[in-house]
Design a protein around this motif. Structure first.
Motif, short mmCIF file in Angstrom:
data_model
loop_
_atom_site.label_atom_id
_atom_site.label_comp_id
_atom_site.label_asym_id
_atom_site.label_seq_id
_atom_site.Cartn_x
_atom_site.Cartn_y
_atom_site.Cartn_z
N ILE A 17 19.81 7.17 -0.24
CA ILE A 17 18.86 6.83 -1.31
C ILE A 17 18.45 8.14 -1.97
CG2 ILE A 17 16.81 5.52 -1.92
CD1 ILE A 17 16.82 4.33 0.89
N SER A 18 18.62 8.23 -3.27
CA SER A 18 18.38 9.51 -3.96
C SER A 18 17.16 9.47 -4.86
CB SER A 18 19.61 9.90 -4.78
OG SER A 18 19.87 8.95 -5.78
N ASN A 19 16.51 10.62 -4.94
CA ASN A 19 15.40 10.86 -5.87
C ASN A 19 14.32 9.77 -5.80
OD1 ASN A 19 14.18 12.56 -7.78
ND2 ASN A 19 14.88 11.27 -9.47
N VAL A 20 13.83 9.51 -4.58
CA VAL A 20 12.81 8.49 -4.37
C VAL A 20 11.44 9.02 -4.77
CG1 VAL A 20 11.70 6.98 -2.69
CG2 VAL A 20 14.13 7.53 -2.45
N VAL A 38 22.34 0.10 3.27
CA VAL A 38 21.88 0.85 2.10
C VAL A 38 20.87 1.94 2.45
CG1 VAL A 38 22.31 -1.03 0.48
CG2 VAL A 38 20.05 -0.82 1.55
N GLY A 39 20.33 1.90 3.69
CA GLY A 39 19.41 2.97 4.10
C GLY A 39 17.99 2.54 4.38
N LYS A 40 17.75 1.24 4.55
CA LYS A 40 16.37 0.78 4.79
C LYS A 40 15.80 1.37 6.08
CE LYS A 40 17.11 -3.67 4.74
NZ LYS A 40 18.59 -3.65 4.66
N THR A 41 16.55 1.24 7.17
CA THR A 41 16.07 1.77 8.46
C THR A 41 15.98 3.29 8.43
OG1 THR A 41 17.02 -0.12 9.64
CG2 THR A 41 16.49 1.82 10.95
N THR A 42 16.92 3.93 7.74
CA THR A 42 16.88 5.39 7.61
C THR A 42 15.63 5.83 6.85
OG1 THR A 42 19.30 5.41 7.52
CG2 THR A 42 18.19 7.42 6.85
N VAL A 211 16.26 -1.43 -2.62
CA VAL A 211 17.27 -0.38 -2.56
C VAL A 211 18.61 -0.95 -3.03
CG1 VAL A 211 18.44 1.33 -1.13
CG2 VAL A 211 16.09 0.68 -0.59
N LYS A 212 19.16 -0.35 -4.08
CA LYS A 212 20.44 -0.79 -4.64
C LYS A 212 21.13 0.39 -5.31
CE LYS A 212 20.76 -2.90 -8.65
NZ LYS A 212 20.77 -3.87 -9.78
N ASP A 213 22.42 0.56 -5.00
CA ASP A 213 23.22 1.61 -5.63
C ASP A 213 22.56 2.98 -5.49
OD1 ASP A 213 25.02 -0.35 -6.40
OD2 ASP A 213 24.04 -0.65 -8.35
N THR A 214 22.11 3.30 -4.29
CA THR A 214 21.47 4.59 -3.90
C THR A 214 20.14 4.84 -4.61
OG1 THR A 214 22.49 6.12 -5.53
CG2 THR A 214 23.77 5.59 -3.54
N GLN A 215 19.59 3.83 -5.27
CA GLN A 215 18.30 3.99 -5.94
C GLN A 215 17.27 3.09 -5.28
OE1 GLN A 215 17.84 6.29 -8.61
NE2 GLN A 215 19.88 6.83 -7.85
N LEU A 216 16.00 3.53 -5.31
CA LEU A 216 14.90 2.69 -4.83
C LEU A 216 14.04 2.29 -6.02
CD1 LEU A 216 12.82 2.91 -1.65
CD2 LEU A 216 11.61 2.69 -3.81
N TYR A 217 14.00 0.98 -6.28
CA TYR A 217 13.19 0.44 -7.37
C TYR A 217 11.88 -0.07 -6.76
CZ TYR A 217 17.69 0.56 -9.72
OH TYR A 217 18.90 0.97 -10.24
N SER A 218 10.76 0.39 -7.27
CA SER A 218 9.48 0.02 -6.68
C SER A 218 8.50 -0.46 -7.75
CB SER A 218 8.87 1.21 -5.93
OG SER A 218 8.58 2.27 -6.80
N GLY A 219 7.56 -1.30 -7.31
CA GLY A 219 6.54 -1.78 -8.22
C GLY A 219 5.95 -3.09 -7.73
N ILE A 220 5.14 -3.72 -8.58
CA ILE A 220 4.60 -5.04 -8.29
C ILE A 220 5.77 -6.01 -8.07
CG2 ILE A 220 3.31 -6.98 -9.26
CD1 ILE A 220 1.50 -4.70 -8.54
N VAL A 221 5.65 -6.87 -7.08
CA VAL A 221 6.75 -7.78 -6.70
C VAL A 221 7.37 -8.46 -7.92
CG1 VAL A 221 7.27 -9.96 -5.55
CG2 VAL A 221 6.00 -8.19 -4.35
N GLU A 222 6.53 -9.09 -8.73
CA GLU A 222 7.05 -9.88 -9.85
C GLU A 222 7.78 -9.01 -10.87
OE1 GLU A 222 4.22 -12.17 -7.63
OE2 GLU A 222 4.08 -10.14 -8.46
#
Length: 307
Positions: A17-20, A38-42, A211-222
């Motif tokens: 996961i890059s540039n989190v 994808v790296g969740k446990t890592t 986590v998708k394609d080495t990226q972490l997308y974050s925010g409000i669930v919806e």
């Protein structure tokens, strides 16, 4: 911000996961989701400083995790991994009581206040009848609940759970998730848990880390769900290469049920059909005609006759 991840690359020999860049606050429940590998446990192990970062920093309460001792991390973070070592000769009550170990010397007997807290957690998790049962004799679901109970008694401001509902039936899954959300809101805890089921986020989480394609997308669930169709698309599981879906206008559950039904039964292009769920009936439009069906069985019979 109690938990901050800044400009971080996470992985081992290579970056998973890059540039989190993300953060979470007390009182929030966050679902961590993504495919296997994808790296969740890592990511979880990196927060606990069990895995070194390739770049960047992780802060807990404005302190870099690399500067915290094992005891300080335990005081701040309680964790439940999906695969835990089972102390064979411990009972459920013994295991849940262990969450207090960071507040006592090596050998200890719980104070009355702590005993009452352990008792309350056992009751909340519906484990009363198993409190004296050896862990090795428990079902997978009750064993998982016992490990979660140990994390709850630790009284850390952050609770991290790696796929906590994997071995649970629907009833126990709801007990766990309701308990976690109640803790977050009533005791101002930060809850981060991973899962493969995005539907849990809609009902129980405030934030989502996807986590998708080495990226972490974050925010409000919806916000995260609406930006990633693959999470909510009824065609998430494509098992029939020859099947072309029709247009379906219906509540989510009905849409998913119809999609699964059609994909299982028809290896053909159904894009000329239009399904609209109205007042307990399916209205099927085709070639300037319309057919009403009350059940899925009627739909299958109609399409077989049509084709």
């Amino acid at each position: 911000m109690l938990l901050q991840i800044n400009q971080t690359n996470i992985g081992y020999d290579k970056t998973l996961i890059s540039n989190v860049n993300t953060h979470l606050n007390l009182g929030e429940v966050c679902l961590l989701i993504g495919n296997n590998g994808v790296g969740k446990t890592t990511l979880i192990k990196s927060i606990l400083h069990q895995n070194s970062l390739l770049k960047g920093e992780i802060l807990i309460n404005n302190k870099n995790v690399t500067k915290l001792s094992v005891k300080e991390i335990a005081e701040n973070v309680a964790v439940v991994f999906s695969k835990s070592i089972i102390p064979q000769n411990y009972t459920v009550e013994d295991l849940i009581s262990l969450g207090k170990y960071i507040y006592y010397p090596f050998y200890f007997e719980l104070r009355e206040k702590d005993k009452q807290e352990v008792k309350k957690i056992i009751e909340e998790l519906n484990l009363n009848e198993y409190k004296d049962t050896l862990l090795k004799n428990l079902s997978d679901g009750n064993l998982q609940k016992a490990f979660i109970g140990r994390a709850l008694t630790q009284n850390s401001p952050i609770i991290i759970l790696d796929e906590p509902t994997t071995h649970l039936d629907e009833k126990n899954k709801l007990i766990i998730l309701k308990t976690l959300r109640k803790l977050a809101k009533e005791q101002n805890k930060l809850i981060l848990f991973s899962s493969h089921d995005w539907r849990l986020a809609k009902e129980f989480a405030d934030k989502m880390w996807y986590v998708k394609d080495t990226q972490l997308y974050s925010g409000i669930v919806e916000d995260v769900l609406i930006q990633h169709d693959e999470l909510t698309n009824a065609a998430l599981f494509q098992i029939n290469d020859k099947f072309v879906a029709p247009q379906i206008s219906a509540p989510r559950v009905h849409k998913e049920m119809l999609y699964s039904l059609l994909q299982k039964n028809f290896q053909k292009d159904l894009s000329h059909l239009n399904f609209d769920f109205q007042n307990r009936f399916w209205m099927i439009s085709y070639n300037n005609s319309e057919q009403q069906c009350e059940s899925f069985e009627e739909i299958v019979k109609f399409i077989k006759k049509l084709h």
